[in-house]
Design a protein around this motif. Structure first.
Motif, PDB file in Angstrom:
ATOM      1  N   LEU A  78       4.660   8.765   2.255  1.00 23.97           N
ATOM      2  CA  LEU A  78       4.709   8.051   0.974  1.00 23.97           C
ATOM      3  C   LEU A  78       5.276   8.941  -0.115  1.00 23.97           C
ATOM      4  CD1 LEU A  78       4.108   5.606  -0.775  1.00 23.97           C
ATOM      5  CD2 LEU A  78       1.767   6.437  -1.022  1.00 23.97           C
ATOM      6  N   MET A  79       4.715  10.121  -0.316  1.00 26.90           N
ATOM      7  CA  MET A  79       5.222  11.001  -1.358  1.00 26.90           C
ATOM      8  C   MET A  79       6.578  11.581  -0.970  1.00 26.90           C
ATOM      9  SD  MET A  79       4.969  11.994  -4.392  1.00 26.90           S
ATOM     10  CE  MET A  79       3.376  11.454  -4.892  1.00 26.90           C
ATOM     11  N   ALA A  80       6.854  11.718   0.310  1.00 21.64           N
ATOM     12  CA  ALA A  80       8.176  12.183   0.735  1.00 21.64           C
ATOM     13  C   ALA A  80       9.242  11.186   0.306  1.00 21.64           C
ATOM     14  CB  ALA A  80       8.209  12.385   2.245  1.00 21.64           C
ATOM     15  N   HIS A 121       0.112   5.487  -6.748  1.00 20.70           N
ATOM     16  CA  HIS A 121      -1.267   5.042  -6.948  1.00 20.70           C
ATOM     17  C   HIS A 121      -1.429   3.547  -6.709  1.00 20.70           C
ATOM     18  CE1 HIS A 121      -2.986   8.864  -8.000  1.00 20.70           C
ATOM     19  NE2 HIS A 121      -1.976   9.089  -8.814  1.00 20.70           N
ATOM     20  N   LEU A 122      -0.389   2.772  -6.916  1.00 21.44           N
ATOM     21  CA  LEU A 122      -0.442   1.348  -6.573  1.00 21.44           C
ATOM     22  C   LEU A 122      -0.558   1.187  -5.060  1.00 21.44           C
ATOM     23  CD1 LEU A 122      -0.291  -1.585  -7.559  1.00 21.44           C
ATOM     24  CD2 LEU A 122       2.178  -1.435  -7.307  1.00 21.44           C
ATOM     25  N   THR A 123       0.210   1.965  -4.319  1.00 22.96           N
ATOM     26  CA  THR A 123       0.106   1.925  -2.855  1.00 22.96           C
ATOM     27  C   THR A 123      -1.270   2.384  -2.394  1.00 22.96           C
ATOM     28  OG1 THR A 123       2.470   2.399  -2.700  1.00 22.96           O
ATOM     29  CG2 THR A 123       1.162   2.727  -0.708  1.00 22.96           C
ATOM     30  N   MET A 124      -1.781   3.425  -3.017  1.00 24.90           N
ATOM     31  CA  MET A 124      -3.117   3.897  -2.659  1.00 24.90           C
ATOM     32  C   MET A 124      -4.176   2.851  -3.010  1.00 24.90           C
ATOM     33  SD  MET A 124      -2.657   6.709  -1.143  1.00 24.90           S
ATOM     34  CE  MET A 124      -4.195   7.575  -1.107  1.00 24.90           C
ATOM     35  N   SER A 132     -10.083  -1.225  -8.887  1.00 27.73           N
ATOM     36  CA  SER A 132      -9.529  -2.143  -9.883  1.00 27.73           C
ATOM     37  C   SER A 132      -8.215  -1.602 -10.432  1.00 27.73           C
ATOM     38  CB  SER A 132     -10.513  -2.353 -11.034  1.00 27.73           C
ATOM     39  OG  SER A 132     -10.643  -1.161 -11.783  1.00 27.73           O
ATOM     40  N   VAL A 133      -7.552  -2.450 -11.180  1.00 24.56           N
ATOM     41  CA  VAL A 133      -6.285  -2.051 -11.798  1.00 24.56           C
ATOM     42  C   VAL A 133      -6.536  -1.006 -12.885  1.00 24.56           C
ATOM     43  CG1 VAL A 133      -4.324  -2.894 -13.147  1.00 24.56           C
ATOM     44  CG2 VAL A 133      -5.209  -4.256 -11.272  1.00 24.56           C
ATOM     45  N   VAL A 134      -7.646  -1.148 -13.606  1.00 23.07           N
ATOM     46  CA  VAL A 134      -7.986  -0.173 -14.636  1.00 23.07           C
ATOM     47  C   VAL A 134      -8.232   1.189 -13.993  1.00 23.07           C
ATOM     48  CG1 VAL A 134      -9.710   0.434 -16.387  1.00 23.07           C
ATOM     49  CG2 VAL A 134      -8.919  -1.924 -16.177  1.00 23.07           C
ATOM     50  N   ASP A 135      -8.960   1.216 -12.903  1.00 25.36           N
ATOM     51  CA  ASP A 135      -9.208   2.466 -12.186  1.00 25.36           C
ATOM     52  C   ASP A 135      -7.899   3.068 -11.690  1.00 25.36           C
ATOM     53  OD1 ASP A 135     -10.651   4.539 -10.836  1.00 25.36           O
ATOM     54  OD2 ASP A 135     -10.397   3.416  -8.970  1.00 25.36           O
ATOM     55  N   MET A 136      -7.034   2.241 -11.149  1.00 25.52           N
ATOM     56  CA  MET A 136      -5.766   2.725 -10.609  1.00 25.52           C
ATOM     57  C   MET A 136      -4.857   3.258 -11.710  1.00 25.52           C
ATOM     58  SD  MET A 136      -2.243   1.695 -10.120  1.00 25.52           S
ATOM     59  CE  MET A 136      -2.364   0.051 -10.697  1.00 25.52           C
ATOM     60  N   VAL A 138      -5.574   3.665 -15.381  1.00 24.32           N
ATOM     61  CA  VAL A 138      -6.132   4.508 -16.435  1.00 24.32           C
ATOM     62  C   VAL A 138      -6.766   5.782 -15.884  1.00 24.32           C
ATOM     63  CG1 VAL A 138      -7.836   4.574 -18.303  1.00 24.32           C
ATOM     64  CG2 VAL A 138      -6.485   2.521 -17.934  1.00 24.32           C
ATOM     65  N   LEU A 139      -7.455   5.693 -14.773  1.00 26.54           N
ATOM     66  CA  LEU A 139      -8.169   6.859 -14.262  1.00 26.54           C
ATOM     67  C   LEU A 139      -7.388   7.676 -13.240  1.00 26.54           C
ATOM     68  CD1 LEU A 139     -11.725   5.322 -13.830  1.00 26.54           C
ATOM     69  CD2 LEU A 139     -10.815   6.636 -15.750  1.00 26.54           C
ATOM     70  N   ARG A 140      -6.308   7.126 -12.705  1.00 26.32           N
ATOM     71  CA  ARG A 140      -5.542   7.864 -11.702  1.00 26.32           C
ATOM     72  C   ARG A 140      -4.092   8.123 -12.119  1.00 26.32           C
ATOM     73  NH1 ARG A 140      -8.693   8.054  -7.043  1.00 26.32           N
ATOM     74  NH2 ARG A 140     -10.378   6.540  -7.049  1.00 26.32           N
ATOM     75  N   THR A 141      -3.355   7.076 -12.462  1.00 25.10           N
ATOM     76  CA  THR A 141      -1.928   7.234 -12.744  1.00 25.10           C
ATOM     77  C   THR A 141      -1.675   8.009 -14.039  1.00 25.10           C
ATOM     78  OG1 THR A 141      -1.460   5.177 -11.590  1.00 25.10           O
ATOM     79  CG2 THR A 141       0.246   6.009 -13.038  1.00 25.10           C
ATOM     80  N   LEU A 142      -2.280   7.601 -15.131  1.00 25.56           N
ATOM     81  CA  LEU A 142      -2.020   8.278 -16.409  1.00 25.56           C
ATOM     82  C   LEU A 142      -2.486   9.734 -16.416  1.00 25.56           C
ATOM     83  CD1 LEU A 142      -2.661   5.464 -19.031  1.00 25.56           C
ATOM     84  CD2 LEU A 142      -0.489   6.333 -18.172  1.00 25.56           C
TER      85      LEU A 142
END
Length: 189
Positions: A78-80, A121-124, A132-136, A138-142
């Motif tokens: 994925l990251m590759a 992070h969307l894939t994860m 949730s989308v907020v967790d994905m 606000v808490l992970r992507t940003l």
């Protein structure tokens, strides 16, 4: 006349790769905001693609992403794939984009890294990592973006400064009046 010093370029590339690897293994897992960590593979891919571009940038992005995938618990490849796409997008001009200045390289990397981290992070999240989308977002992507962007800034500054030294535009450089321009210059008539 511009002289190409490939040995210095190889040393700089090797130093960049080793430094990013050591930081990714030793420091990035221990320092974070919420659930976000710095992605030094993305930083290496971005710096190398903005610096060298072309096929070498894409290959460097791919191998940096593979190494990142081997060091984390995410799905392999994925990251590759994302680092390869980032390196392709940033290095498409196949030239040193750090000579344009720090602002253009920062904005280019910032946009590309935000999109790559959002896709990661969307894939994860689709694989069940977040609830949730907020967790994905606000808490992970940003937080991941903030840490990755902060990790990119010293490397960008280093490449801009190295480019300025190579062009003779350092702090104490003396440029001849013919290159600087004078009121006797008739080239622009």
């Amino acid at each position: 006349m511009e002289v190409k010093n490939t040995n210095k370029s190889r040393r700089s590339t090797t130093a960049l790769a080793i430094l990013c690897l050591v930081l990714q293994v030793a420091i990035a897992p221990n320092i974070g905001l919420e659930h976000g960590r710095a992605n030094l593979a993305l930083v290496f891919s971005g710096v190398y693609a903005l610096w060298k571009g072309g096929r070498r940038g894409v290959l460097a992005g791919f191998f940096a992403g593979v190494l990142y995938d081997l060091l984390t618990t995410g799905p392999f490849g994925l990251m590759a794939g994302l680092c390869t796409l980032v390196a392709y997008g940033l290095g498409i001009e196949a030239r040193n984009r750090f000579v344009d200045g720090m602002v253009s390289s920062i904005t280019s990397f910032g946009t590309a890294s935000l999109l790559a981290l959002l896709a990661y992070h969307l894939t994860m999240a689709l694989l069940g990592e977040s609830v949730s989308v907020v967790d994905m977002f606000v808490l992970r992507t940003l937080p991941s973006f903030a840490m990755t962007f902060l990790a990119f800034l010293p490397f960008a500054y280093w490449r801009v400064r190295q480019g300025a030294k190579g062009r003779g535009l350092g702090a104490g450089s003396k440029v001849s009046p013919a290159k600087r321009g004078s009121h006797y210059d008739v080239r622009n008539l």
